[in-house]
Motif scaffolding. Structure first.
Motif, mmCIF file in Angstrom:
data_model
loop_
_atom_site.group_PDB
_atom_site.id
_atom_site.type_symbol
_atom_site.label_atom_id
_atom_site.label_comp_id
_atom_site.label_asym_id
_atom_site.label_seq_id
_atom_site.Cartn_x
_atom_site.Cartn_y
_atom_site.Cartn_z
ATOM 1 N N ARG A 129 3.558 7.567 6.885
ATOM 2 C CA ARG A 129 4.430 6.354 7.755
ATOM 3 C C ARG A 129 5.618 7.470 8.060
ATOM 4 O O ARG A 129 6.254 7.216 9.277
ATOM 5 C CB ARG A 129 4.976 5.239 6.688
ATOM 6 N N PRO B 129 -7.413 -0.436 9.410
ATOM 7 C CA PRO B 129 -8.187 -1.547 9.146
ATOM 8 C C PRO B 129 -8.343 -1.686 7.509
ATOM 9 O O PRO B 129 -8.399 -0.672 6.968
ATOM 10 C CB PRO B 129 -9.327 -1.406 9.818
ATOM 11 N N PRO B 130 -8.711 -2.858 6.877
ATOM 12 C CA PRO B 130 -9.434 -2.770 5.616
ATOM 13 C C PRO B 130 -10.694 -1.995 5.347
ATOM 14 O O PRO B 130 -11.202 -1.658 6.405
ATOM 15 C CB PRO B 130 -9.453 -4.327 5.310
ATOM 16 N N CYS C 177 -3.399 -3.887 12.401
ATOM 17 C CA CYS C 177 -3.494 -4.341 11.086
ATOM 18 C C CYS C 177 -2.324 -3.917 10.248
ATOM 19 O O CYS C 177 -2.340 -2.938 9.393
ATOM 20 C CB CYS C 177 -4.680 -3.324 10.375
ATOM 21 N N PHE D 254 -10.195 -6.452 16.919
ATOM 22 C CA PHE D 254 -10.980 -6.013 17.850
ATOM 23 C C PHE D 254 -10.681 -6.713 19.252
ATOM 24 O O PHE D 254 -10.906 -6.299 20.182
ATOM 25 C CB PHE D 254 -12.315 -6.406 17.166
ATOM 26 N N ASP E 22 -1.870 -8.735 12.941
ATOM 27 C CA ASP E 22 -2.700 -8.573 11.792
ATOM 28 C C ASP E 22 -3.523 -10.273 11.687
ATOM 29 O O ASP E 22 -2.957 -11.064 12.078
ATOM 30 C CB ASP E 22 -1.773 -8.600 10.468
ATOM 31 N N GLY F 271 4.580 -1.788 6.933
ATOM 32 C CA GLY F 271 4.795 -0.554 6.470
ATOM 33 C C GLY F 271 4.874 0.389 7.687
ATOM 34 O O GLY F 271 6.145 1.189 7.405
ATOM 35 N N PHE F 272 4.025 0.484 8.521
ATOM 36 C CA PHE F 272 4.393 1.322 9.697
ATOM 37 C C PHE F 272 5.394 0.915 10.773
ATOM 38 O O PHE F 272 6.276 1.587 11.090
ATOM 39 C CB PHE F 272 2.817 1.674 10.450
ATOM 40 N N TYR G 12 0.709 -1.190 -0.207
ATOM 41 C CA TYR G 12 0.061 -0.055 -0.145
ATOM 42 C C TYR G 12 0.847 1.293 0.043
ATOM 43 O O TYR G 12 1.249 1.719 1.079
ATOM 44 C CB TYR G 12 -0.813 -0.029 1.043
ATOM 45 N N TYR H 111 -0.336 -5.672 8.179
ATOM 46 C CA TYR H 111 0.086 -5.971 6.858
ATOM 47 C C TYR H 111 1.365 -6.650 6.994
ATOM 48 O O TYR H 111 2.008 -7.219 7.862
ATOM 49 C CB TYR H 111 -0.298 -5.110 5.947
ATOM 50 N N SER I 164 -4.070 -11.879 9.154
ATOM 51 C CA SER I 164 -3.479 -12.898 8.413
ATOM 52 C C SER I 164 -2.108 -13.301 8.767
ATOM 53 O O SER I 164 -1.164 -12.520 8.838
ATOM 54 C CB SER I 164 -3.295 -12.345 6.774
ATOM 55 N N ALA J 129 -3.821 -11.916 15.019
ATOM 56 C CA ALA J 129 -4.987 -11.872 15.879
ATOM 57 C C ALA J 129 -5.998 -10.875 15.218
ATOM 58 O O ALA J 129 -5.643 -10.233 14.315
ATOM 59 C CB ALA J 129 -4.635 -11.404 17.181
HETATM 60 N N1 SAH Z 1 -0.997 -0.698 7.885
HETATM 61 C C1 SAH Z 1 -0.797 -1.671 6.466
HETATM 62 C C2 SAH Z 1 -1.582 -1.896 5.649
HETATM 63 C C3 SAH Z 1 -2.968 -2.546 6.392
HETATM 64 S S1 SAH Z 1 -4.072 -3.320 5.114
HETATM 65 C C4 SAH Z 1 0.492 -1.197 5.778
HETATM 66 O O1 SAH Z 1 1.183 -0.049 6.131
HETATM 67 O O2 SAH Z 1 1.040 -1.647 4.966
HETATM 68 C C5 SAH Z 1 -5.245 -3.908 6.141
HETATM 69 C C6 SAH Z 1 -4.625 -5.231 6.750
HETATM 70 O O3 SAH Z 1 -5.745 -5.440 7.928
HETATM 71 C C7 SAH Z 1 -4.416 -6.395 5.918
HETATM 72 O O4 SAH Z 1 -3.280 -7.029 6.157
HETATM 73 C C8 SAH Z 1 -5.542 -7.332 6.678
HETATM 74 O O5 SAH Z 1 -4.929 -8.845 6.648
HETATM 75 C C9 SAH Z 1 -5.534 -6.870 7.908
HETATM 76 N N2 SAH Z 1 -6.987 -6.982 8.838
HETATM 77 C C10 SAH Z 1 -8.170 -7.567 8.214
HETATM 78 N N3 SAH Z 1 -9.145 -7.555 9.193
HETATM 79 C C11 SAH Z 1 -8.420 -7.613 10.268
HETATM 80 C C12 SAH Z 1 -8.793 -7.841 11.680
HETATM 81 N N4 SAH Z 1 -10.170 -8.172 11.923
HETATM 82 N N5 SAH Z 1 -7.911 -7.792 12.444
HETATM 83 C C13 SAH Z 1 -6.404 -7.605 12.367
HETATM 84 N N6 SAH Z 1 -5.965 -7.419 11.043
HETATM 85 C C14 SAH Z 1 -7.078 -7.335 10.153
#
Ligand code: SAH
Length: 411
Positions: free
Chosen positions: A221, A315-316, A237, A297, A259, A242-243, A214, A239, A261, A294
């Motif tokens: 950042r 978050p997404p 979140c 929320f 995250d 990045g941060f 992203y 990913y 995933s 994890a």
């Molecule tokens: N901050 C990141 C981009 C985040 S994209 C960067 O700087 O690159 C959003 C991310 O949220 C994705 O990686 C996705 O896997 C994650 N995500 C989605 N639902 C989530 C949830 N309920 N808890 C934690 N992470 C979640």
């Protein structure tokens, strides 16, 4: 030009279109002028005044997309080629980064670059194109060839955006091009390294979550860096980090990345290692970071109070559509309320929303509800958005999708 289809816009529905808004839904089209099939058409007001040239397609969820507002500029192949070229040339400064501090950036940002449904990113020597409109899909060979001629990338990977396939009647497809010719990779493609602001990130070419990065948060950042020295940081979140990498580079005491995933979590840790190996992060960075799969929320609910000085929430898209907006607002509210309750007094909350259907004002209102329910005072320190290679087109407010606030939480 006598056989060119002419679409008439219903009286009263033409104002935004004359102001260069590019979307026309079926309700705005005079029934008697609806073309029999997909075509390039002249779009006029009920008084026959020229508005623009558009692409009509009854199978698209946006039946008419306006392309050229100049009567003498027909959106033919040459137009597509030149519009792609102009969009790439506007990013000139990224190509002039001789030290290659940043090698990942967007070269086409859809309607904001006058190219409906096309997003294209440069990742080092590779270009990734994501299509979300039928007209973009139909014109893909021209787009690929224009990019090939301009940039000669090692490879172009093109795919349809899975979240739009159903409403645009497109298939989920990934295509690979080398020297402008389509090919089918016979073995797994090697991971590639990209750089942003001097930090390295690895990604796997292809489609899907792990193949992306992203770059819209690039400047944010950097903004984060001034708040994280010696801080306990939660990157919610995260990913691929990045941060997190920026926080480590600037001297955060510890970063907890979370995250949902597990692939993202693994990739984040390998990105930390990559930067330590390449000398862009201090060797002790490995000891200053933990990454956990994890749900954010759940994580916020169960974590102790007063642990973190800085919390990032990215978050997404929680609101995929306008219809989903009310539920999404509740989710944003809960996420931010819990973070405000748990963060240390005076802590910094970097909170983001990339839902296009939630306006900046609405997001601010949601944050105010969160603050009220958490019983805290909140100061807005910075109001940020998407990086300049993801421009916002004034005539198309929908192109402003990323809203970021840096807040101080006072208890
Ligand atoms: N901050 C990141 C981009 C985040 S994209 C960067 O700087 O690159 C959003 C991310 O949220 C994705 O990686 C996705 O896997 C994650 N995500 C989605 N639902 C989530 C949830 N309920 N808890 C934690 N992470 C979640």
């Amino acid at each position: 030009m006598t056989d060119t289809a002419q679409v008439v816009i219903k009286s009263g529905k033409e104002k935004n279109l004359l102001r260069h808004h590019p979307w026309v839904f079926s309700g705005a089209i005079e029934d008697s002028s609806v073309p029999a099939e997909a075509c390039i058409c002249r779009v006029v007001t009920s008084e026959q005044r020229f508005i623009a040239w558009g692409a009509y397609d009854p199978e698209s969820h946006i039946q008419l997309r306006l392309l050229s507002w100049k009567q003498d500029v027909l959106p033919d192949e040459k137009w597509w080629r030149e519009t792609v070229r102009a969009s790439v040339i506007r990013r000139r400064r990224f190509f002039e980064d001789k030290a290659s501090e940043t090698t990942a950036f967007r070269i086409i940002h859809g309607e904001a670059d006058m190219l409906p449904g096309i997003a294209a990113d440069v990742y080092g020597k590779i270009v990734r194109i994501i299509l979300s409109a039928r007209i973009a899909w139909n014109m893909r060979s021209v787009v690929v060839s224009a990019i090939e001629d301009l940039l000669h990338p090692q490879m172009i990977i093109l795919n349809t955006d899975s979240s739009f396939c159903a409403i645009e009647h497109l298939h989920e497809v990934t295509e690979y091009y080398r020297q402008g010719q389509r090919f089918t990779p016979t073995e797994k493609l090697e991971d590639i390294k990209i750089r942003e602001s001097g930090l390295y990130y690895s990604l796997t070419p292809g489609s899907g979550q792990k193949s992306g990065f992203y770059c819209d948060q690039r400047e944010n950042r950097i903004r984060l860096e001034q708040y994280v020295r010696d801080a306990e940081v939660l990157d919610g979140c995260s990913y691929t980090g990045g941060f997190t990498l920026h926080a480590l580079r600037t001297g955060a005491r510890h970063v907890q990345a979370v995250d949902s995933s597990s692939e993202a979590v693994h990739r984040l840790l390998s990105n930390v290692n990559l930067n330590v190996e390449l000398g862009t992060l201090d060797p002790d960075s490995r000891d200053r970071v933990d990454a956990e799969k994890a749900d954010i929320f759940e994580y916020l609910r169960s974590m102790p109070r007063n642990k973190y000085d800085v919390i990032i929430l990215d978050p997404p898209k929680l609101a995929q559509t306008i219809k989903a907006l009310e539920n999404a607002k509740k989710a944003y509210k809960e996420l931010n309320r819990t973070a405000m309750e748990k963060i240390k007094d005076g802590g910094i909350l970097v909170t983001c929303s990339c839902s296009g259907s939630l306006s900046r004002e609405e997001f601010r209102t949601v944050l105010a509800w969160s603050a009220k329910d958490a019983g805290v005072e909140v100061q807005v320190l910075e109001t940020l958005g998407q990086a300049q290679d993801h421009p916002v087109r004034l005539s198309f407010p929908e192109s402003e999708y990323l809203k970021v606030f840096i807040l101080r939480v006072i208890k």
